[in-house]
Design a protein around this motif. Structure first.
Motif, PDB file in Angstrom:
ATOM      1  N   GLU A  16      46.578  14.101 -26.029  1.00 26.01           N
ATOM      2  CA  GLU A  16      47.186  13.005 -25.293  1.00 26.01           C
ATOM      3  C   GLU A  16      47.213  13.357 -23.811  1.00 26.01           C
ATOM      4  O   GLU A  16      47.463  14.511 -23.447  1.00 26.01           O
ATOM      5  CB  GLU A  16      48.612  12.730 -25.780  1.00 26.01           C
ATOM      6  N   GLU A  17      46.945  12.372 -22.957  1.00 24.92           N
ATOM      7  CA  GLU A  17      46.984  12.567 -21.505  1.00 24.92           C
ATOM      8  C   GLU A  17      47.836  11.459 -20.898  1.00 24.92           C
ATOM      9  O   GLU A  17      47.586  10.276 -21.146  1.00 24.92           O
ATOM     10  CB  GLU A  17      45.573  12.533 -20.912  1.00 24.92           C
ATOM     11  N   ALA A  18      48.823  11.838 -20.103  1.00 28.08           N
ATOM     12  CA  ALA A  18      49.726  10.856 -19.490  1.00 28.08           C
ATOM     13  C   ALA A  18      49.450  10.746 -17.989  1.00 28.08           C
ATOM     14  O   ALA A  18      49.255  11.762 -17.309  1.00 28.08           O
ATOM     15  CB  ALA A  18      51.177  11.242 -19.735  1.00 28.08           C
ATOM     16  N   LYS A  19      49.434   9.532 -17.479  1.00 30.25           N
ATOM     17  CA  LYS A  19      49.255   9.270 -16.054  1.00 30.25           C
ATOM     18  C   LYS A  19      50.351   8.300 -15.604  1.00 30.25           C
ATOM     19  O   LYS A  19      50.726   7.394 -16.347  1.00 30.25           O
ATOM     20  CB  LYS A  19      47.878   8.674 -15.776  1.00 30.25           C
ATOM     21  N   ASN A  20      50.846   8.500 -14.392  1.00 31.25           N
ATOM     22  CA  ASN A  20      51.919   7.663 -13.863  1.00 31.25           C
ATOM     23  C   ASN A  20      51.381   6.721 -12.788  1.00 31.25           C
ATOM     24  O   ASN A  20      50.582   7.121 -11.931  1.00 31.25           O
ATOM     25  CB  ASN A  20      53.031   8.539 -13.281  1.00 31.25           C
ATOM     26  N   TYR A  21      51.843   5.464 -12.842  1.00 35.71           N
ATOM     27  CA  TYR A  21      51.401   4.438 -11.902  1.00 35.71           C
ATOM     28  C   TYR A  21      52.622   3.737 -11.305  1.00 35.71           C
ATOM     29  O   TYR A  21      53.673   3.618 -11.953  1.00 35.71           O
ATOM     30  CB  TYR A  21      50.554   3.372 -12.616  1.00 35.71           C
ATOM     31  N   PRO A  51      40.120   6.473 -25.366  1.00 31.54           N
ATOM     32  CA  PRO A  51      41.350   6.734 -26.134  1.00 31.54           C
ATOM     33  C   PRO A  51      41.492   5.753 -27.295  1.00 31.54           C
ATOM     34  O   PRO A  51      41.084   4.588 -27.192  1.00 31.54           O
ATOM     35  CB  PRO A  51      42.458   6.526 -25.100  1.00 31.54           C
ATOM     36  N   ARG A  52      42.074   6.217 -28.390  1.00 27.23           N
ATOM     37  CA  ARG A  52      42.305   5.328 -29.530  1.00 27.23           C
ATOM     38  C   ARG A  52      43.255   4.196 -29.163  1.00 27.23           C
ATOM     39  O   ARG A  52      43.112   3.068 -29.624  1.00 27.23           O
ATOM     40  CB  ARG A  52      42.882   6.117 -30.701  1.00 27.23           C
ATOM     41  N   ASN A  53      44.229   4.523 -28.334  1.00 25.23           N
ATOM     42  CA  ASN A  53      45.127   3.483 -27.830  1.00 25.23           C
ATOM     43  C   ASN A  53      45.812   3.966 -26.563  1.00 25.23           C
ATOM     44  O   ASN A  53      45.764   5.158 -26.219  1.00 25.23           O
ATOM     45  CB  ASN A  53      46.150   3.052 -28.892  1.00 25.23           C
ATOM     46  N   LEU A  54      46.435   3.053 -25.854  1.00 23.24           N
ATOM     47  CA  LEU A  54      47.211   3.361 -24.658  1.00 23.24           C
ATOM     48  C   LEU A  54      48.660   3.002 -24.938  1.00 23.24           C
ATOM     49  O   LEU A  54      48.950   1.937 -25.497  1.00 23.24           O
ATOM     50  CB  LEU A  54      46.707   2.562 -23.450  1.00 23.24           C
ATOM     51  N   GLU A  89      48.891   1.852 -33.825  1.00 23.98           N
ATOM     52  CA  GLU A  89      48.051   0.655 -33.738  1.00 23.98           C
ATOM     53  C   GLU A  89      46.579   1.004 -33.556  1.00 23.98           C
ATOM     54  O   GLU A  89      45.698   0.304 -34.023  1.00 23.98           O
ATOM     55  CB  GLU A  89      48.504  -0.229 -32.570  1.00 23.98           C
ATOM     56  N   GLY A  90      46.298   2.134 -32.887  1.00 24.42           N
ATOM     57  CA  GLY A  90      44.908   2.471 -32.608  1.00 24.42           C
ATOM     58  C   GLY A  90      44.291   3.447 -33.577  1.00 24.42           C
ATOM     59  O   GLY A  90      43.195   3.947 -33.345  1.00 24.42           O
ATOM     60  N   GLN A 123      54.482   4.928 -16.976  1.00 26.82           N
ATOM     61  CA  GLN A 123      53.732   6.059 -17.518  1.00 26.82           C
ATOM     62  C   GLN A 123      52.820   5.571 -18.640  1.00 26.82           C
ATOM     63  O   GLN A 123      53.284   4.979 -19.607  1.00 26.82           O
ATOM     64  CB  GLN A 123      54.678   7.131 -18.051  1.00 26.82           C
ATOM     65  N   VAL A 124      51.537   5.830 -18.511  1.00 26.87           N
ATOM     66  CA  VAL A 124      50.553   5.396 -19.502  1.00 26.87           C
ATOM     67  C   VAL A 124      49.993   6.631 -20.197  1.00 26.87           C
ATOM     68  O   VAL A 124      49.381   7.491 -19.564  1.00 26.87           O
ATOM     69  CB  VAL A 124      49.407   4.590 -18.863  1.00 26.87           C
ATOM     70  N   THR A 125      50.243   6.728 -21.511  1.00 27.48           N
ATOM     71  CA  THR A 125      49.737   7.848 -22.302  1.00 27.48           C
ATOM     72  C   THR A 125      48.440   7.434 -22.974  1.00 27.48           C
ATOM     73  O   THR A 125      48.382   6.434 -23.686  1.00 27.48           O
ATOM     74  CB  THR A 125      50.756   8.276 -23.364  1.00 27.48           C
ATOM     75  N   HIS A 126      47.368   8.207 -22.719  1.00 27.30           N
ATOM     76  CA  HIS A 126      46.056   7.955 -23.316  1.00 27.30           C
ATOM     77  C   HIS A 126      45.946   8.824 -24.566  1.00 27.30           C
ATOM     78  O   HIS A 126      45.931  10.061 -24.460  1.00 27.30           O
ATOM     79  CB  HIS A 126      44.943   8.300 -22.328  1.00 27.30           C
ATOM     80  N   ARG A 127      45.899   8.203 -25.727  1.00 30.73           N
ATOM     81  CA  ARG A 127      45.901   8.927 -26.987  1.00 30.73           C
ATOM     82  C   ARG A 127      44.493   9.037 -27.548  1.00 30.73           C
ATOM     83  O   ARG A 127      43.923   8.064 -28.048  1.00 30.73           O
ATOM     84  CB  ARG A 127      46.826   8.231 -27.985  1.00 30.73           C
TER      85      ARG A 127
END
Length: 386
Positions: free
Chosen positions: A63-68, A37-40, A355-356, A54-58
């Protein structure tokens, strides 16, 4: 782990557990890899009564979001910063910490006071609602009757301004504005969008923002000031001027709708040089590239008619604009602003500082497009080159 990195993650943990974490981003990948991903982008959200991270992978195209769970999420981000990314930015309610790592392994921490709104924890936030038609300024602008009913002549305008505010609402939700942010509407005209934007951000979202409408016609400037004063909009102002003559000390959000031909480029250039966080433009009358453009032989059967060639030139103009923005660190979108039955000028470009966002790939793409269509010059590119 160095002292700077340890301090960064300690601050992140304290902010998350105290409910003061606004967002956390990791950027500048260590390796160029489409699978990375370009950024998280991480933020706290509430799911089934529990707060998760929630972490979004861009990626470049999605975009893909995963919850931790909070601790697991911080552990994941800590590992990602150590192995995949160089930079980290932590935004709390009252501070911003930036961690910068060099390729040699040196790390330095930069902190500065900042004020961010309390994070919205709801995973599915409340759907945007239209600006109420009983707002007094809508009557002063000729959109509604004295008793708050949308007039027949004002229906299209009312639909447009609500669609516009919905777009802005979504942008500032995902890219929160700092306190005291300055939003500038370049070429504000009668001020329809300027008023509803100020009303929504200030009175509906409760944000502390300043909004300025910049307009060439003195009569419209004076009318805007009068309506703002009558409605108690203390942080809304209108000034007389043109895009390239207005130089505010601060510019966080730039808006330029239906700026004709290269005026759109002037607006984008002003936003880029001012470091605007968000830019929203709706171009029209894209003539500059059309005059310079050459049709490739294999596309002549498609572009032989004037209307098709005009549309292709407009697409090329705006596509190049988006690539120049990407080259300057902005994530961009081009989409239909409003259905064609309401206005023919319905393409919108949004740009959000990311930023990414890397510029190398964008440069390769815009050079290929220029070569393909024989474009020797694009006004925005000339402005950026100085």
């Amino acid at each position: 782990m160095s002292e700077a990195i340890d301090t960064f993650w300690s601050a992140a943990g304290r902010a998350l557990h105290a409910g003061r974490l606004a967002k956390l981003t990791l950027s500048k990948p260590r390796r160029k890899d489409p699978a990375t991903p370009r950024n998280l982008y991480a933020r706290p959200v509430e799911l089934k009564g529990e707060t998760v991270l929630q972490v979004t992978h861009r990626y470049a195209d999605r975009e893909e979001a995963k919850n931790y769970a909070p601790e697991a999420g911080l552990a994941y981000l800590t590992d990602q910063l150590a192995t995949t990314y160089y930079n980290g930015d932590l935004f709390t309610l009252d501070e911003q910490l930036s961690l910068l790592q060099s390729r040699k392994g040196n790390a330095r921490l930069r902190g500065e006071p900042a004020r961010h709104e309390t994070p919205v924890l709801a995973h599915n936030r409340q759907k945007y609602r239209d600006i109420p038609a009983d707002r007094p300024y809508l009557h002063a602008l000729g959109i509604t009757t004295a008793d708050g009913q949308v007039t027949a002549a004002g229906r299209r305008k009312y639909k447009q301004i609500n669609k516009f505010v919905e777009i802005v609402d979504n942008l500032v939700h995902h890219h929160p504005l700092p306190a005291g942010a300055h939003l500038v509407d370049m070429g504000s005209g009668s001020g329809y969008l300027t008023f509803v934007l100020y009303d929504h951000l200030t009175n509906t979202l409760g944000l502390e923002v300043n909004v300025t409408g910049v307009e060439l016609r003195p009569a419209l400037v004076e009318k805007g000031r009068q309506i703002a004063a009558e409605n108690g909009f203390d942080r809304l102002n209108f000034v007389e001027g043109y895009i390239d003559s207005y130089h505010p000390d601060r510019l966080d959000v730039l808006i330029a709708l239906h700026a004709c031909d290269t005026a759109t480029d002037d607006a984008l250039f002003r936003g880029i040089t001012a470091g605007a966080e968000i830019m929203i433009v709706a171009p029209c009358c894209q003539k500059q590239v059309r005059r310079d453009m050459e049709v490739p032989d294999d596309l002549r059967p498609l572009l032989d008619s004037g209307i098709m060639l005009e549309r292709q030139a407009a697409m090329l103009t705006d596509g190049l604009r988006a690539l120049y923005l990407q080259g300057r660190g902005y994530a961009t979108r081009i989409f239909e602003f409003i259905p064609l039955e309401h206005t023919a000028k319905n393409v919108m470009i949004t740009a959000v500082k990311s930023e990414g966002q890397a510029g190398g790939g964008a440069r390769v793409q815009w050079e290929a497009l220029k070569q393909r269509f024989g474009v020797k010059r694009h006004y925005l590119e000339e402005l950026l080159k100085g």
